[in-house]
Write a protein that holds these residues in place. Structure first.
Motif, PDB file in Angstrom:
ATOM      1  N   PHE A 111      36.781   6.833  22.493  1.00 18.86           N
ATOM      2  CA  PHE A 111      37.747   7.093  21.431  1.00 18.86           C
ATOM      3  C   PHE A 111      37.800   8.596  21.173  1.00 18.86           C
ATOM      4  N   VAL A 112      38.969   9.090  20.801  1.00 13.61           N
ATOM      5  CA  VAL A 112      39.078  10.437  20.260  1.00 13.61           C
ATOM      6  C   VAL A 112      39.940  10.381  19.002  1.00 13.61           C
ATOM      7  N   GLN A 113      39.661  11.304  18.109  1.00 17.92           N
ATOM      8  CA  GLN A 113      40.390  11.392  16.845  1.00 17.92           C
ATOM      9  C   GLN A 113      40.560  12.867  16.510  1.00 17.92           C
ATOM     10  N   GLY A 114      41.639  13.180  15.799  1.00 13.21           N
ATOM     11  CA  GLY A 114      41.915  14.564  15.434  1.00 13.21           C
ATOM     12  C   GLY A 114      40.968  15.109  14.383  1.00 13.21           C
ATOM     13  N   GLY A 115      41.294  16.295  13.893  1.00 14.23           N
ATOM     14  CA  GLY A 115      40.374  17.035  13.055  1.00 14.23           C
ATOM     15  C   GLY A 115      40.380  16.675  11.584  1.00 14.23           C
ATOM     16  N   ALA A 116      39.269  17.001  10.913  1.00 16.43           N
ATOM     17  CA  ALA A 116      39.134  16.824   9.469  1.00 16.43           C
ATOM     18  C   ALA A 116      38.231  17.922   8.935  1.00 16.43           C
ATOM     19  N   ASP A 124      45.554  20.077  10.614  1.00 16.71           N
ATOM     20  CA  ASP A 124      46.559  20.147  11.677  1.00 16.71           C
ATOM     21  C   ASP A 124      45.928  20.689  12.958  1.00 16.71           C
ATOM     22  N   SER A 125      45.023  19.880  13.530  1.00 17.44           N
ATOM     23  CA  SER A 125      44.287  20.334  14.705  1.00 17.44           C
ATOM     24  C   SER A 125      43.733  19.131  15.453  1.00 17.44           C
ATOM     25  N   TRP A 126      43.957  19.079  16.782  1.00 19.42           N
ATOM     26  CA  TRP A 126      43.420  17.986  17.586  1.00 19.42           C
ATOM     27  C   TRP A 126      43.479  18.350  19.067  1.00 19.42           C
ATOM     28  N   VAL A 127      42.803  17.549  19.886  1.00 15.19           N
ATOM     29  CA  VAL A 127      42.810  17.712  21.338  1.00 15.19           C
ATOM     30  C   VAL A 127      43.838  16.748  21.902  1.00 15.19           C
ATOM     31  N   GLY A 130      41.145  12.095  36.770  1.00 15.40           N
ATOM     32  CA  GLY A 130      42.311  12.142  35.901  1.00 15.40           C
ATOM     33  C   GLY A 130      42.072  12.762  34.542  1.00 15.40           C
ATOM     34  N   VAL A 131      43.167  13.094  33.916  1.00 14.32           N
ATOM     35  CA  VAL A 131      43.170  13.634  32.551  1.00 14.32           C
ATOM     36  C   VAL A 131      43.462  12.498  31.595  1.00 14.32           C
ATOM     37  N   LEU A 132      42.713  12.399  30.522  1.00 11.15           N
ATOM     38  CA  LEU A 132      42.892  11.321  29.552  1.00 11.15           C
ATOM     39  C   LEU A 132      43.735  11.798  28.373  1.00 11.15           C
ATOM     40  N   ARG A 133      44.479  10.854  27.817  1.00 14.37           N
ATOM     41  CA  ARG A 133      45.330  11.173  26.663  1.00 14.37           C
ATOM     42  C   ARG A 133      44.488  11.284  25.408  1.00 14.37           C
ATOM     43  N   GLY A 134      44.730  12.350  24.667  1.00 14.65           N
ATOM     44  CA  GLY A 134      44.001  12.549  23.426  1.00 14.65           C
ATOM     45  C   GLY A 134      44.810  12.151  22.206  1.00 14.65           C
ATOM     46  N   SER A 135      44.726  12.964  21.179  1.00 10.02           N
ATOM     47  CA  SER A 135      45.335  12.639  19.883  1.00 10.02           C
ATOM     48  C   SER A 135      46.747  13.199  19.778  1.00 10.02           C
ATOM     49  N   HIS A 136      47.544  12.543  18.903  1.00  5.57           N
ATOM     50  CA  HIS A 136      48.872  13.061  18.582  1.00  5.57           C
ATOM     51  C   HIS A 136      48.978  13.384  17.098  1.00  5.57           C
ATOM     52  N   ASP A 137      47.895  13.116  16.359  1.00  7.84           N
ATOM     53  CA  ASP A 137      47.837  13.490  14.952  1.00  7.84           C
ATOM     54  C   ASP A 137      46.367  13.606  14.585  1.00  7.84           C
ATOM     55  N   CYS A 138      46.096  13.817  13.297  1.00  3.23           N
ATOM     56  CA  CYS A 138      44.711  14.062  12.908  1.00  3.23           C
ATOM     57  C   CYS A 138      43.944  12.789  12.556  1.00  3.23           C
ATOM     58  N   SER A 139      44.634  11.659  12.411  1.00  7.63           N
ATOM     59  CA  SER A 139      43.957  10.476  11.889  1.00  7.63           C
ATOM     60  C   SER A 139      43.832   9.306  12.860  1.00  7.63           C
ATOM     61  N   TRP A 187      43.285  24.143  16.415  1.00  6.60           N
ATOM     62  CA  TRP A 187      41.990  24.721  16.785  1.00  6.60           C
ATOM     63  C   TRP A 187      41.200  23.829  17.740  1.00  6.60           C
ATOM     64  N   ALA A 188      41.850  22.805  18.280  1.00  6.44           N
ATOM     65  CA  ALA A 188      41.191  21.895  19.241  1.00  6.44           C
ATOM     66  C   ALA A 188      40.057  21.119  18.589  1.00  6.44           C
ATOM     67  N   SER A 189      40.309  20.603  17.386  1.00  7.60           N
ATOM     68  CA  SER A 189      39.295  19.810  16.686  1.00  7.60           C
ATOM     69  C   SER A 189      39.192  18.417  17.296  1.00  7.60           C
ATOM     70  N   MET A 190      37.995  17.841  17.215  1.00 11.00           N
ATOM     71  CA  MET A 190      37.796  16.545  17.850  1.00 11.00           C
ATOM     72  C   MET A 190      36.683  15.755  17.166  1.00 11.00           C
ATOM     73  N   ARG A 191      36.931  14.454  17.028  1.00  9.43           N
ATOM     74  CA  ARG A 191      35.912  13.476  16.641  1.00  9.43           C
ATOM     75  C   ARG A 191      35.947  12.370  17.682  1.00  9.43           C
ATOM     76  N   VAL A 192      34.788  11.804  18.029  1.00 11.22           N
ATOM     77  CA  VAL A 192      34.741  10.895  19.171  1.00 11.22           C
ATOM     78  C   VAL A 192      33.944   9.630  18.866  1.00 11.22           C
ATOM     79  N   GLY A 193      34.097   8.675  19.774  1.00 12.14           N
ATOM     80  CA  GLY A 193      33.325   7.437  19.727  1.00 12.14           C
ATOM     81  C   GLY A 193      33.262   6.858  21.129  1.00 12.14           C
ATOM     82  N   LEU A 194      32.355   5.924  21.366  1.00 15.85           N
ATOM     83  CA  LEU A 194      32.195   5.309  22.674  1.00 15.85           C
ATOM     84  C   LEU A 194      32.155   3.800  22.538  1.00 15.85           C
ATOM     85  N   MET A 195      32.726   3.107  23.524  1.00 12.05           N
ATOM     86  CA  MET A 195      32.675   1.652  23.590  1.00 12.05           C
ATOM     87  C   MET A 195      31.653   1.257  24.650  1.00 12.05           C
ATOM     88  N   LEU A 196      30.608   0.552  24.224  1.00 13.04           N
ATOM     89  CA  LEU A 196      29.528   0.171  25.129  1.00 13.04           C
ATOM     90  C   LEU A 196      29.528  -1.333  25.375  1.00 13.04           C
TER      91      LEU A 196
END
Length: 577
Positions: free
Chosen positions: A498-503, A510-513, A532-541, A567-576
């Motif tokens: 998972f990826v999520q925009g900035g906070a 107004d910042s995300w990867v 490949g390149v993976l799709r990131g965020s289109h907004d901050c939430s 500013w290329a902000s990022m929050r992440v998560g993983l599915m295991l």
């Protein structure tokens, strides 16, 4: 002809029907109208009074109340009762058309009362039933606008797309043509450099010989020139100068050629660096274009699906109601026509003088039915205002439609980045890759804490890397290659990320990867690259999930920034698993 005696005759001919009619009247009142309202009870009471005082009119009264009860509920019975009323009046009038009887004021009052009932009850009931049918039709139209909430969610996003995508596409396109200029300059330079390096490589063999010859070559030249003859001693300097001139010419050529190669190498390196920077900038613009478009598609799909279901139900209901209303309208028109004819005949009965012409005129008259008409409306075509629900494929970055729309005419020296199916999985295009390991359940979401994450650099104090964190990570400088590495407690099977925009301070910023790459390792030393390149965020939430077509085994998972917004902000998560 005088027709006053008709009233007396009515009493006589219908007297024997009085008791039965009175019973019928009570039954009709008990069955329907009597249970409807206080006004209906009052009408029933008056009709019962008519039945008691004038048994001859009881059957007409019963038929009137029966018609009022069945109007709009059972058109067949209502029409039958109206036909019976009309038939009875016609029969009575025609049989005694030539009779003349004494006036009967009470009879006049009774007939007047029935006429009033026809006006206030039957006609009112028919109009009320018409209004009910009109309301049913209007309600079926209103059902379409209940779907509009779903549609506006989808269409609203489409409107935002239509406002941003063309500009984003044009900006990206302009960037690619600028990149082409840089790419051509770098390619031409590198081609010249390659030719010059090849020439220098061939010349270097001779140049190396020149270096080895000096100064031995000079002695040999001198020996060849002087030999053993001492009289040539004075020519030594002359020969030596000739040699040095020859040597310096060749050595200068070699050194000049090497200097040109070195200078051109620096120039080409700089041009290549300029091109790489421009390409990264263009890739960043494309990342925003692709990621925003895909994000809106996925949001819109939910609204479109709900709208389509709602709209289909409303459409089916509308046509069913429309058909039913049309049938009811025809029935009510027939009732209205019959009531108008009965009114005409009642007027004839009340007339002091009645003639066959009056009765025939009632029968022959074509009565206007314009009052009994439904206002039909076509169902609204909400999709006509916005074609997003039928055109989502055009916004999916992994489809040929999207490529043709935005990238077809880009210069070959500056092509767009290609996206794999996993970049934007949606129902509108880009079929999801089936998981070959579906027997293993993957439903453990890991949200990393600060102690689980390390960074290539950080421009944020008290960084929290996980989804929903109050303070997201951002690199010290927004650029591709910056990364966040998440360390798991042990080696795990990872199904997706998972990826999520900035906070900041718990609020969206107004910042995300927009795009990123994944690297993974079991020892934090040897890393493998996920294709490949993976799709990131289109907004901050929004939490954007990407499932891996092939699950990986890893303890360390690295998120490498490719393109970004802000500013290329990022929050992440993983599915295991």
């Amino acid at each position: 002809m005088q027709f006053a005696g008709l009233r007396v005759w009515c009493l006589a001919v219908l007297a024997m029907l009085g008791r039965a009619a009175k019973h019928s009247l009570k039954a009709a009142g008990k069955e329907g109208i009597g249970s409807e309202s206080a006004a209906a009870f009052a009408m029933e009471s008056k009709l019962l009074d008519i039945a008691v005082s004038h048994p001859a009119l009881a059957e007409l009264s019963s038929m009137a109340i029966t018609t009022a009860f069945h109007s709009g509920k059972d058109p067949a019975k209502a029409e039958q009762a109206l036909q019976q009323m009309e038939s009875l009046i016609l029969r009575t009038a025609k049989q005694k058309l030539a009779a003349v009887a004494a006036g009967d004021s009470e009879m006049d009052e009774a007939v007047e009362e029935i006429a009033r009932i026809v006006e206030e009850s039957l006609k009112t009931t028919i109009k009320q039933n018409l209004d009910t049918e009109q309301q049913r039709l209007d309600d079926s139209i209103a059902d379409f606008y209940k779907c509009d909430n779903h549609f506006q969610a989808a269409c609203g996003n489409a409107t935002a797309l239509n406002q941003t995508i063309p500009n984003a596409s044009a900006t990206h396109r302009s960037c690619r043509f600028e990149e082409r200029t840089d790419a051509v300059a770098a390619n031409e330079c590198n081609q010249v450099l390659a030719d010059m390096e090849a020439a220098y490589a061939a010349a270097k063999v001779e140049c190396d010989k020149f270096e080895e010859d000096y100064p031995l070559g000079g002695r040999e030249l001198c020996n060849n020139r002087i030999g053993n003859a001492g009289d040539h001693y004075l020519n030594l300097y002359e020969y030596w100068d000739q040699y040095l001139e020859w040597y310096d010419g060749n050595i200068s050529f070699c050194r000049d050629l090497k200097l040109k190669v070195d200078n051109l190498t620096v120039k080409c390196h700089n041009l290549t660096a300029v091109h790489e920077r421009k390409r990264k900038a263009c890739n960043n613009l494309q990342g925003k274009l692709d990621t925003n478009s895909c994000g809106f598609v996925q949001v819109s799909e939910g609204g479109c699906e709900e709208f389509t279901t709602c709209n289909s139900t409303a459409t089916a209901n509308f046509y069913a109601v429309n058909q039913s209303v049309a049938a009811q309208e025809q029935a009510l028109k027939q009732e209205w026509r019959a009531v108008l004819r009965i009114e005409c005949l009642l007027d004839a009965l009340r007339a002091d003088n009645i003639t066959g012409e009056l009765i025939d005129a009632c029968i022959a008259t074509t009565y206007s039915l314009h009052e009994i008409s439904i206002n039909y409306t076509s169902p609204p075509d909400l999709e006509a205002n916005c074609s997003i629900c039928t055109n989502l494929t055009a916004y999916v970055p992994v489809t040929q439609h999207f490529y043709q729309r935005h990238f077809k005419d880009l210069p070959p020296e500056a092509p767009a980045e290609l996206r794999g199916v996993k970049f934007c999985e949606s129902k509108s295009g880009g079929t999801a890759v089936k998981d070959q390991e579906s027997a293993i359940t993957c439903d453990r979401t890991v949200i990393p804490t600060a102690s689980m994450a390390s960074y290539s650099s950080s421009g944020v104090l008290h960084t929290e890397p996980g989804l929903g964190a109050a303070n997201s990570w951002a690199p010290a400088k927004a650029e591709s290659g910056q990364s966040m590495t998440v360390e798991l407690n042990q080696e795990e099977i990872v199904a997706g990320v998972f990826v999520q925009g900035g906070a900041s301070g718990g609020k969206c910023i107004d910042s995300w990867v927009t795009t990123y790459r994944i690297q993974y390792s079991v020892d934090d030393i040897h890393y493998e690259n996920m294709p490949g390149v993976l799709r990131g965020s289109h907004d901050c939430s929004t939490k954007v999930y990407t499932g891996f077509s092939t699950r990986i085994k890893a303890r360390f998972v690295r998120f490498k920034i490719e393109t970004w917004h802000g500013w290329a902000s990022m929050r992440v998560g993983l599915m295991l698993c």
